[in-house]
Motif scaffolding. Structure first.
Motif, mmCIF file in Angstrom:
data_model
loop_
_atom_site.group_PDB
_atom_site.id
_atom_site.type_symbol
_atom_site.label_atom_id
_atom_site.label_comp_id
_atom_site.label_asym_id
_atom_site.label_seq_id
_atom_site.Cartn_x
_atom_site.Cartn_y
_atom_site.Cartn_z
ATOM 1 N N ALA A 92 0.823 -1.213 0.000
ATOM 2 C CA ALA A 92 0.000 0.000 0.000
ATOM 3 C C ALA A 92 0.861 1.270 0.000
ATOM 4 C CB ALA A 92 -0.966 -0.001 1.181
ATOM 5 N N SER A 93 1.889 1.289 -0.838
ATOM 6 C CA SER A 93 2.674 2.511 -1.036
ATOM 7 C C SER A 93 2.214 3.164 -2.336
ATOM 8 C CB SER A 93 4.167 2.183 -1.105
ATOM 9 O OG SER A 93 4.612 1.695 0.137
ATOM 10 N N TYR A 94 1.955 4.441 -2.263
ATOM 11 C CA TYR A 94 1.187 5.120 -3.313
ATOM 12 C C TYR A 94 1.923 5.342 -4.634
ATOM 13 C CZ TYR A 94 -1.093 8.827 -5.895
ATOM 14 O OH TYR A 94 -1.658 9.560 -6.886
ATOM 15 N N GLY A 95 1.252 4.993 -5.697
ATOM 16 C CA GLY A 95 1.284 5.692 -6.952
ATOM 17 C C GLY A 95 2.507 5.650 -7.847
ATOM 18 N N GLU A 96 3.144 4.515 -8.064
ATOM 19 C CA GLU A 96 4.260 4.482 -9.007
ATOM 20 C C GLU A 96 4.097 3.267 -9.910
ATOM 21 O OE1 GLU A 96 6.499 6.741 -9.189
ATOM 22 O OE2 GLU A 96 6.492 7.758 -7.252
ATOM 23 N N ALA A 97 4.681 3.352 -11.095
ATOM 24 C CA ALA A 97 4.782 2.176 -11.954
ATOM 25 C C ALA A 97 6.063 1.420 -11.591
ATOM 26 C CB ALA A 97 4.791 2.590 -13.413
ATOM 27 N N LEU A 98 6.199 0.238 -12.147
ATOM 28 C CA LEU A 98 7.210 -0.709 -11.672
ATOM 29 C C LEU A 98 8.594 -0.119 -11.407
ATOM 30 C CD1 LEU A 98 8.214 -3.600 -11.052
ATOM 31 C CD2 LEU A 98 8.699 -3.813 -13.502
ATOM 32 N N LEU A 99 9.211 0.507 -12.417
ATOM 33 C CA LEU A 99 10.631 0.839 -12.274
ATOM 34 C C LEU A 99 10.850 1.938 -11.240
ATOM 35 C CD1 LEU A 99 11.681 0.471 -16.022
ATOM 36 C CD2 LEU A 99 11.860 -1.217 -14.192
ATOM 37 N N THR A 100 9.983 2.928 -11.206
ATOM 38 C CA THR A 100 10.111 3.957 -10.169
ATOM 39 C C THR A 100 9.701 3.412 -8.806
ATOM 40 O OG1 THR A 100 8.016 4.763 -11.027
ATOM 41 C CG2 THR A 100 9.950 6.064 -11.535
ATOM 42 N N TRP A 101 8.751 2.507 -8.794
ATOM 43 C CA TRP A 101 8.299 1.887 -7.539
ATOM 44 C C TRP A 101 9.447 1.097 -6.896
ATOM 45 C CZ3 TRP A 101 7.486 -2.917 -5.361
ATOM 46 C CH2 TRP A 101 6.574 -2.964 -4.291
ATOM 47 N N LEU A 102 10.204 0.408 -7.713
ATOM 48 C CA LEU A 102 11.368 -0.323 -7.183
ATOM 49 C C LEU A 102 12.328 0.641 -6.496
ATOM 50 C CD1 LEU A 102 12.212 -2.840 -10.079
ATOM 51 C CD2 LEU A 102 11.395 -3.416 -7.785
ATOM 52 N N ASN A 103 12.644 1.744 -7.189
ATOM 53 C CA ASN A 103 13.623 2.688 -6.641
ATOM 54 C C ASN A 103 13.100 3.406 -5.402
ATOM 55 O OD1 ASN A 103 15.909 2.453 -8.390
ATOM 56 N ND2 ASN A 103 14.653 3.358 -10.013
ATOM 57 N N ARG A 104 11.848 3.751 -5.441
ATOM 58 C CA ARG A 104 11.311 4.578 -4.360
ATOM 59 C C ARG A 104 10.958 3.768 -3.112
ATOM 60 N NH1 ARG A 104 6.406 8.961 -4.992
ATOM 61 N NH2 ARG A 104 6.343 9.572 -2.806
ATOM 62 N N TYR A 105 10.455 2.553 -3.309
ATOM 63 C CA TYR A 105 9.966 1.780 -2.156
ATOM 64 C C TYR A 105 10.709 0.453 -1.943
ATOM 65 C CZ TYR A 105 5.948 4.947 -2.709
ATOM 66 O OH TYR A 105 5.147 6.045 -2.826
ATOM 67 N N ALA A 106 10.816 -0.342 -3.015
ATOM 68 C CA ALA A 106 11.309 -1.711 -2.811
ATOM 69 C C ALA A 106 12.779 -1.731 -2.413
ATOM 70 C CB ALA A 106 11.086 -2.537 -4.082
ATOM 71 N N PHE A 107 13.617 -0.995 -3.128
ATOM 72 C CA PHE A 107 15.045 -1.052 -2.809
ATOM 73 C C PHE A 107 15.347 -0.520 -1.399
ATOM 74 C CE2 PHE A 107 16.132 -0.992 -7.629
ATOM 75 C CZ PHE A 107 15.967 -2.366 -7.696
ATOM 76 N N ARG A 172 23.875 -5.259 -10.806
ATOM 77 C CA ARG A 172 23.918 -3.969 -11.516
ATOM 78 C C ARG A 172 22.531 -3.321 -11.501
ATOM 79 N NH1 ARG A 172 23.730 -4.907 -18.083
ATOM 80 N NH2 ARG A 172 22.121 -6.506 -18.096
ATOM 81 N N ASN A 173 22.515 -2.049 -11.869
ATOM 82 C CA ASN A 173 21.258 -1.292 -12.010
ATOM 83 C C ASN A 173 20.382 -1.307 -10.761
ATOM 84 O OD1 ASN A 173 21.827 -0.511 -14.666
ATOM 85 N ND2 ASN A 173 21.027 -2.445 -15.488
ATOM 86 N N CYS A 174 21.040 -1.263 -9.617
ATOM 87 C CA CYS A 174 20.320 -1.116 -8.349
ATOM 88 C C CYS A 174 21.300 -0.476 -7.368
ATOM 89 C CB CYS A 174 19.810 -2.464 -7.842
ATOM 90 S SG CYS A 174 21.091 -3.658 -7.468
ATOM 91 N N PRO A 175 20.835 -0.008 -6.204
ATOM 92 C CA PRO A 175 21.767 0.651 -5.270
ATOM 93 C C PRO A 175 22.955 -0.251 -4.933
ATOM 94 C CG PRO A 175 19.507 0.906 -4.539
ATOM 95 C CD PRO A 175 19.466 -0.043 -5.694
ATOM 96 N N GLU A 176 24.114 0.378 -4.777
ATOM 97 C CA GLU A 176 25.333 -0.399 -4.505
ATOM 98 C C GLU A 176 25.180 -1.293 -3.278
ATOM 99 O OE1 GLU A 176 29.909 0.909 -4.194
ATOM 100 O OE2 GLU A 176 28.634 2.163 -5.470
ATOM 101 N N ALA A 177 24.451 -0.791 -2.311
ATOM 102 C CA ALA A 177 24.277 -1.570 -1.068
ATOM 103 C C ALA A 177 23.502 -2.861 -1.298
ATOM 104 C CB ALA A 177 23.553 -0.723 -0.026
ATOM 105 N N LEU A 178 22.834 -2.958 -2.454
ATOM 106 C CA LEU A 178 22.052 -4.172 -2.741
ATOM 107 C C LEU A 178 22.709 -5.028 -3.819
ATOM 108 C CD1 LEU A 178 18.332 -2.922 -2.697
ATOM 109 C CD2 LEU A 178 19.496 -4.346 -1.008
ATOM 110 N N GLN A 179 23.969 -4.760 -4.109
ATOM 111 C CA GLN A 179 24.607 -5.526 -5.186
ATOM 112 C C GLN A 179 25.510 -6.622 -4.636
ATOM 113 O OE1 GLN A 179 26.526 -3.082 -8.167
ATOM 114 N NE2 GLN A 179 24.788 -1.683 -8.281
#
Ligand code: ZN
Length: 442
Positions: A92-107, A172-179
């Motif tokens: 229930a985190s508001y209002g993003e499509a997949l790729l921005t949602w990953l960056n803003r909430y999931a990562f 790759r293509n995600c925050p360094e802390a998650l690589q």
């Protein structure tokens, strides 16, 4: 002398289970059902089932305790074939499509799993939430941290659940802390696989997150590990969102389509589960079916992120193995009742409203077939593992009114349309009550 058998009981109620694979609009004749039925359970498996009078007569005078759920539906435990434990807190985190949602909430949520105690506490919450919703088996993604898979599998093992999980591979293509790296991702996955695969009811899943976050070297390493360990699951995402599909074609210009990336690295095989599969050509769907791979229908997540509508009727016609995925936290509920309700609506938009029998199939035997565990769970038969959920048509005021004086088909359909965790009266894992209030009679 009464014989005492470990965890023996008789569950009495309206027993319903899929007799075989069920077509999208098949009727109730594809189900086994006993209005006043019973399951006799001993040592974690179903010993017998049928009309209650018959099961009780066979059990004799020293029968085990009866758990009396007359008026409620006794169905196989639900099977969730795609979800993310670390995303429990961003549902229930508001209002993003997949790729921005990953960056803003999931990562960011996944970065918090760097602390083992966060992973541990979240995994405990997650497993309890699955059980509260009647889910007894699941295929689960962790984070890039190896200890995330440890935490999930340990929590599942403590509850006796049939669960597969894996640490994510992403370099790759995600925050360094998650690589991780191509080498460490494979090494950590191999070590986890050796530690957990086949322990009790657990299995390991090799888990590259999706093509954009893995280098070719890492995907190649995942493919080698998959060949080395054909018994392990594979789980990843495929063709969820049109921007993601376009990105994959930029990252892998040599590939004919998105699926071809995974095919190239040997990641498409039986035991591989691909979440979403929305933006696919008919030819790619056909190839998935020919490989014996499976797809997760993450209906609430697909609607929530505005990703698109899986063409489920076409998939089903191809015989492609499909189960439901809650896809927490893009998905909006832990409940496979809610997920099935969304699947119904998406299939209806494709001109094929799914029958009550098929909704039960998707949540149980279909998921078991997708995970290749349909000889162990997903339907009721003697010798099958006793994962059971008891559904209460009177779980809400509205559903009680709607299901008063209706037949089994309408009651089942109403539960799959109106139901949620309030309608789960009890959950049994391998014959043991795992959740709920159990009234024992005689
Ligand atoms: Zn997912």
């Amino acid at each position: 002398m009464p014989t005492t058998v470990d965890h023996a009981c008789i569950i009495r109620g309206t027993v319903v289970s899929c007799r075989h694979d069920v077509a999208p609009q098949a009727g109730m004749d594809s189900l086994d059902s006993f209005t006043d039925g019973a399951l006799h359970i001993a040592d974690g498996v179903i010993r017998s089932l049928g009309p209650a009078a018959k099961v009780l007569a066979e059990a004799g005078t020293d029968h085990p305790p009866i758990h009396d759920f007359r008026g409620r539906l006794v169905v196989p435990g639900f099977i969730d074939i795609h979800t993310h434990c670390p995303q429990a807190d961003i549902i229930a985190s508001y209002g993003e499509a997949l790729l921005t949602w990953l960056n803003r909430y999931a990562f960011p949520a996944e970065q918090r799993f760097a602390a083992p105690e966060v992973a541990e506490e979240t995994a405990q919450f997650f497993m309890d939430e699955l059980l509260r919703n009647g889910t007894t088996s699941a295929l689960i993604m962790g984070t890039v941290h190896a200890h995330s898979a440890d935490a999930i599998l340990r929590a599942a093992h403590a509850r006796g659940m049939r669960v597969a999980a894996g640490k994510l591979m992403m370099d790759r293509n995600c925050p360094e802390a998650l690589q991780d790296t191509a080498a460490s991702g494979v090494a950590d996955s191999r070590e986890l696989l050796r530690r957990w695969h086949g322990v009790g009811r657990l299995a390991y899943a090799i888990s590259p997150r999706f093509a954009p976050t893995s280098s070719e070297a890492q995907l190649s390493g995942a493919g080698h590990l998959a060949r080395e360990c054909p018994e392990a699951y594979l789980q990843t995402h495929l063709a969820e969102n049109s921007a993601e599909v376009a990105w994959v074609s930029e990252l892998f210009p040599w590939a004919e389509d998105y699926l071809a990336v995974y095919e190239h690295f040997g990641l498409v095989r039986p035991g591989a589960v691909f979440a979403h599969c929305i933006h696919m050509t008919p030819a790619a769907r056909q190839r998935l079916a020919e490989h014996g791979a499976a797809t997760a229908f993450a209906a609430t997540a697909n609607l929530f992120l505005g990703s698109g509508l899986m063409d489920y009727p076409t998939q089903a016609a191809l015989g492609l193995r499909t189960g439901l995925g809650t896809d927490i936290g893009a998905g909006t509920s832990f409940s496979l009742l809610r997920t099935a309700a969304a699947a119904y609506q998406i299939a209806a938009l494709h001109g094929t409203p799914l029958s009550a029998a098929h909704l039960l199939y998707l949540a149980t035997r279909g998921g078991a077939r997708a995970l290749d565990i349909d000889h162990r769970v997903g339907h009721f038969a003697p010798g099958m593992e006793a994962d059971v959920v008891v559904l209460d048509p009177e779980g809400s005021r509205l559903s009680a009114r709607r299901t008063a004086a209706t037949d089994l088909e309408e009651t089942l359909f109403a539960l799959f349309t109106l139901g949620d965790e309030r309608h789960v009266a009890a959950t049994y894992v391998a014959g043991r009550p795992a959740r709920g209030d159990i009234s024992t009679g005689t």
